[in-house]
Design an enzyme around this catalytic site. Sequence first.
Site, PDB file in Angstrom:
ATOM      1  N   ARG A  62     -30.008  -4.497 -67.804  1.00 41.25           N
ATOM      2  CA  ARG A  62     -30.802  -5.717 -67.489  1.00 41.25           C
ATOM      3  C   ARG A  62     -30.741  -6.421 -66.101  1.00 41.25           C
ATOM      4  O   ARG A  62     -31.665  -7.065 -65.996  1.00 41.25           O
ATOM      5  CB  ARG A  62     -29.874  -6.694 -68.547  1.00 41.25           C
ATOM      6  CG  ARG A  62     -30.714  -8.260 -69.074  1.00 41.25           C
ATOM      7  CD  ARG A  62     -29.942  -9.012 -69.793  1.00 41.25           C
ATOM      8  NE  ARG A  62     -30.034  -8.254 -71.330  1.00 41.25           N
ATOM      9  CZ  ARG A  62     -29.339  -8.360 -72.332  1.00 41.25           C
ATOM     10  NH1 ARG A  62     -28.241  -9.342 -72.009  1.00 41.25           N
ATOM     11  NH2 ARG A  62     -29.340  -7.691 -73.491  1.00 41.25           N
ATOM     12  N   HIS A  66     -33.824  -7.533 -63.979  1.00 44.80           N
ATOM     13  CA  HIS A  66     -33.752  -8.966 -63.464  1.00 44.80           C
ATOM     14  C   HIS A  66     -33.984  -9.076 -62.213  1.00 44.80           C
ATOM     15  O   HIS A  66     -34.600 -10.148 -61.451  1.00 44.80           O
ATOM     16  CB  HIS A  66     -32.502  -9.805 -63.840  1.00 44.80           C
ATOM     17  CG  HIS A  66     -32.502 -10.560 -65.262  1.00 44.80           C
ATOM     18  ND1 HIS A  66     -32.096 -11.507 -65.708  1.00 44.80           N
ATOM     19  CD2 HIS A  66     -33.220  -9.899 -66.617  1.00 44.80           C
ATOM     20  CE1 HIS A  66     -32.163 -11.755 -67.037  1.00 44.80           C
ATOM     21  NE2 HIS A  66     -32.840 -10.852 -67.555  1.00 44.80           N
ATOM     22  N   ASN A  94     -29.271 -15.718 -65.790  1.00 45.86           N
ATOM     23  CA  ASN A  94     -28.500 -14.583 -65.270  1.00 45.86           C
ATOM     24  C   ASN A  94     -27.165 -14.815 -65.599  1.00 45.86           C
ATOM     25  O   ASN A  94     -26.248 -13.841 -65.741  1.00 45.86           O
ATOM     26  CB  ASN A  94     -28.713 -14.397 -63.916  1.00 45.86           C
ATOM     27  CG  ASN A  94     -30.024 -13.792 -63.677  1.00 45.86           C
ATOM     28  OD1 ASN A  94     -30.769 -13.089 -64.416  1.00 45.86           O
ATOM     29  ND2 ASN A  94     -30.566 -13.833 -62.401  1.00 45.86           N
ATOM     30  N   HIS A 193     -33.339  -4.231 -75.697  1.00 43.74           N
ATOM     31  CA  HIS A 193     -32.814  -4.900 -76.314  1.00 43.74           C
ATOM     32  C   HIS A 193     -31.989  -4.150 -77.740  1.00 43.74           C
ATOM     33  O   HIS A 193     -31.303  -4.840 -78.648  1.00 43.74           O
ATOM     34  CB  HIS A 193     -33.488  -6.354 -76.947  1.00 43.74           C
ATOM     35  CG  HIS A 193     -33.848  -7.198 -75.955  1.00 43.74           C
ATOM     36  ND1 HIS A 193     -34.602  -8.115 -76.396  1.00 43.74           N
ATOM     37  CD2 HIS A 193     -33.457  -7.630 -74.824  1.00 43.74           C
ATOM     38  CE1 HIS A 193     -34.993  -8.707 -75.195  1.00 43.74           C
ATOM     39  NE2 HIS A 193     -33.972  -8.598 -74.388  1.00 43.74           N
TER      40      HIS A 193
END
Length: 326
Positions: A62, A66, A94, A193
């Site tokens: 992740r 990001h 975040n 996910h």
Amino acid sequence: MERKEEMVLAMFVLLSWGSSFIEAGLQMGFYSSSCPQAEMVVRSEVNMALRNDVGFAAGLVRMQFHDCFVRGCDGSVLLDSTPTNKAEKDSPVNNPSLRGFEVIDRVKARLEAACKGTVSCADILAFAARDSIAFTGGFGYPVLGGRRDGRVSILSETFSNLPSPNSNLSQLTQSFANKGFSQDEMVTLSGAHTIGRAHCNTISNRLYNFSATNQLDPSLEPSLATQLKQQCPQGNNDKSAVVPMNLRSSYTFDSSYYSNVLAMRGLFTSDEALLTDPMTANRVMMNAFDNSMWQNQFSRAMFKLSQLGVITGTGGEIRLNCRVIN
């Protein structure tokens, strides 16, 4: 597998995928002369961290996403805030959802001791995300080296660049299109996910405040909703409260995420949004029933993601500490 065999396999994959989106300045084996142990050190530290807490895998994957969606893959998400600037990592998008900054720190410390000022934080993060996917059962994929580190990180830029877990399909599609990804690639990358955890505050609206007519999101499977309400009680303001993203296999990188979405067991509004259009729903179904196909597509999409907006050549810098600019 020996390093030479890895290089041969990676080159074969690159040739089979084609080189149309290989960013100028990036190359396979970038550190083969300047710091030959670079990727081995990353893998060693990542594997050690994941053996102690496999949850770091989702955090590192992740983190790369990001990072790359804000200013490109330049390591800007790793920078700490200063008295005069709030950095990306402190955005509510975040913090506290990203994990693994200390893993990157340990890798960087080892590489600085071995090859001072040579390996960028942006490259370390790209290698770490790949190794996290491989550790949890996903396909390995080639990661080119040569990224340089950015010197700017601005909290407010996360809001306009990162898709929200409450996004509808149109918003998701546009967010990914803004970065050069197709709708199919968006569905493919949503499969990340399949591992990790969600903070209760990211799903509380689906449980208690979905709309003017429904407190509970009707697209959430009832037994899962009951379980989530027990784990995430209304009014609980504990930002550390979490639930597994994937109750079936939250530490295995497989396509069971898509089976969950089909069963109305995706945690985020953005997960179930994938079923609101026949084209994306069909892709969800295909991924659910063909794990190998999805993993191959995911590897390609991550290869593409890892080259998004990179800084190469003499741009940026090679940070000596990933948390601060030189």
